[in-house]
Write a protein that holds these residues in place. Structure first.
Motif, PDB file in Angstrom:
ATOM      1  N   THR A   1       7.887 -62.368 -30.208  1.00 10.90           N
ATOM      2  CA  THR A   1       7.487 -62.667 -28.727  1.00 10.90           C
ATOM      3  C   THR A   1       9.146 -63.227 -28.452  1.00 10.90           C
ATOM      4  O   THR A   1       9.340 -64.563 -29.829  1.00 10.90           O
ATOM      5  CB  THR A   1       6.465 -63.947 -28.122  1.00 10.90           C
ATOM      6  OG1 THR A   1       5.769 -63.099 -28.643  1.00 10.90           O
ATOM      7  CG2 THR A   1       6.639 -63.602 -26.763  1.00 10.90           C
TER       8      THR A   1
ATOM      9  N   CYS B   1       6.658 -60.480 -20.761  1.00  7.03           N
ATOM     10  CA  CYS B   1       5.813 -61.019 -21.066  1.00  7.03           C
ATOM     11  C   CYS B   1       6.123 -61.761 -18.818  1.00  7.03           C
ATOM     12  O   CYS B   1       7.157 -61.809 -18.290  1.00  7.03           O
ATOM     13  CB  CYS B   1       5.874 -62.889 -21.091  1.00  7.03           C
ATOM     14  SG  CYS B   1       6.181 -62.058 -22.764  1.00  7.03           S
TER      15      CYS B   1
ATOM     16  N   GLN C   1       7.535 -58.897 -24.987  1.00  3.68           N
ATOM     17  CA  GLN C   1       6.663 -59.753 -26.844  1.00  3.68           C
ATOM     18  C   GLN C   1       6.718 -57.622 -26.703  1.00  3.68           C
ATOM     19  O   GLN C   1       6.305 -56.975 -26.157  1.00  3.68           O
ATOM     20  CB  GLN C   1       5.924 -60.363 -26.256  1.00  3.68           C
ATOM     21  CG  GLN C   1       4.100 -59.820 -27.523  1.00  3.68           C
ATOM     22  CD  GLN C   1       3.702 -60.718 -27.185  1.00  3.68           C
ATOM     23  OE1 GLN C   1       3.045 -62.244 -26.820  1.00  3.68           O
ATOM     24  NE2 GLN C   1       2.145 -60.400 -26.716  1.00  3.68           N
TER      25      GLN C   1
END
Length: 398
Positions: A340, A376, A382
């Motif tokens: 992420t 995201c 991510q």
């Protein structure tokens, strides 16, 4: 419903033209009969009912082929009308088929043929108008001429619009073919690279089997227990190598590509990869949760490449002051890998020739896993990968 009707009309153009002509012929039938039986003040040659009917058929029947042969149909209808004028036969309502044929030429042929058809129709209108009345009314002729020119312009517009739509459809089909071709080329290139890397994994396993077999052969008489341990190691390594070989079936390899025999990365080198990315200016946090499990070398290589590609994308598209987190979670039957970042996410420009996500999905699919990559909600990007963990004996969790 309208879409189905439009599709049906495209498949049966002849039937559509025939149905369209039916009301036109029915409406003009009284006019044809009257012209053939009742003399008018017009200085005409009487053709009689059957002669007038033959002229009417000559003016209408060719229209059934106006989509396939518009120039031929226009020539037949125009010559029939010109012969009618030469013989002095009173004009029929069906002489309007000249305008229909002219519209078809303007809407389906090149511009030079459309101009020629318009000029012929205008000349015919002038000839007919000059004979209908002894004192031609220029105003009436002008209004009729404007009506004819409007039909001609409508045909030119229909032709231009049709060609424009055809060009759009052609470009869309070409773009779709190019996109599919690029995807196939990317998949083939990635499979070729995977095949080269798996070659090293399988070669390593076979080398281990050979070494263990030689050791078992030497120790079978002096130390039977050590020989049994070597045979068990051979069994486990053989199952693992067999599983790798099965995954390689169907993977295309490029001929003539020199093989690379350098050791392939594994999970133990993830720390070095993270340190390398940190030295490039991207702060990276690396976390591992759950009890570590033994993974096959091919799976370790897949995990390494996915992390590498995800961090590379963050470096390229994340923007300044972005941070990344790499999480590995060992579960009971699968390994969850999550990379992420808090970069630009969906706002980042996409590379037109980038196939990193395709490569990650190809790698995970070879081991029965999956990769999900998306922006995201609050910003950033991510990448989530799930890989089944092999059980004892080389079997993989469902």
């Amino acid at each position: 419903m309208f879409g189905r009707l439009r599709a049906w009309s495209r498949r049966h153009p002849g039937i559509v033209d025939a149905l369209w002509l039916v009301p036109f012929v029915v409406f003009s039938a009284p006019n044809v009969w009257n012209v053939g039986t009742e003399p008018k003040s017009y200085p005409e040659v009487m053709l009689g009912p059957w002669g007038t009917l033959g002229l009417a058929l000559l003016l209408t029947v060719p229209l059934l082929w106006m989509r396939k042969r518009p120039l031929t149909v226009f020539a037949i209808v125009s010559l029939a009308s010109f012969g009618q004028w030469l013989l002095g036969v009173q004009p029929l309502f069906l002489n309007l088929t000249v305008l229909i044929a002219m519209y078809t030429v303007a809407s389906r042929c090149l511009l030079r043929w459309a101009i020629a058809a318009g000029a012929v129709a205008e000349l015919g209108l002038a000839l007919a108008f000059g004979r209908i009345t002894t004192n031609p009314d220029l105003r009436s002729w002008a209004s009729s001429s404007v009506f004819m020119i409007a039909i001609w312009i409508a045909g030119i517009y229909a032709n231009t619009r049709r060609r424009y739509l055809e060009s759009l459809e052609e470009r869309a089909e070409r773009a779709e073919r190019e996109r599919d071709q690029q995807a196939r080329l990317a998949a083939a290139a990635e499979r070729t690279r995977i095949a080269r890397e798996l070659h090293d994994v399988v070669a390593h396993n076979v080398s281990v089997i050979i070494v263990q077999a030689d050791g078992a052969g030497y120790a079978i008489d002096k130390n039977p227990e050590q020989a049994r341990e070597a045979m068990r190691a051979i069994s486990d390594t053989g199952r693992q190598a067999l599983a790798e070989m099965r995954r390689m079936v169907g993977v295309l390899r490029a001929d003539g590509v020199p093989e690379e025999y350098a050791p392939q990365p594994s999970l133990s080198q993830l720390d070095d990869l993270v340190a390398q990315v940190r030295s490039s200016g991207l702060p990276v946090e690396f976390r591992v949760t759950g009890p570590p499990r033994d993974l096959a070398e091919g799976e370790q290589l897949t995990v390494y490449r996915i992390v590498q590609e995800a961090l590379t994308n963050t470096l390229k598209h994340g923007g300044p002051d972005s941070r990344a987190t790499v999480e590995m979670e060992y579960g009971g039957q699968e390994l969850l890998l999550r990379v992420t970042d808090d970069g630009r996410g969906a706002a980042a420009p996409r590379s037109p020739d980038g196939h990193g996500l395709v490569g990650m999905r190809e790698r995970a699919a070879m081991f029965g896993g999956s990769v999900d990559a998306r922006p995201c909600p609050g910003g950033g990007f991510q990448v989530t990968a799930r890989l089944p963990i092999a059980e004892a004996g080389g079997r993989r969790a469902a």
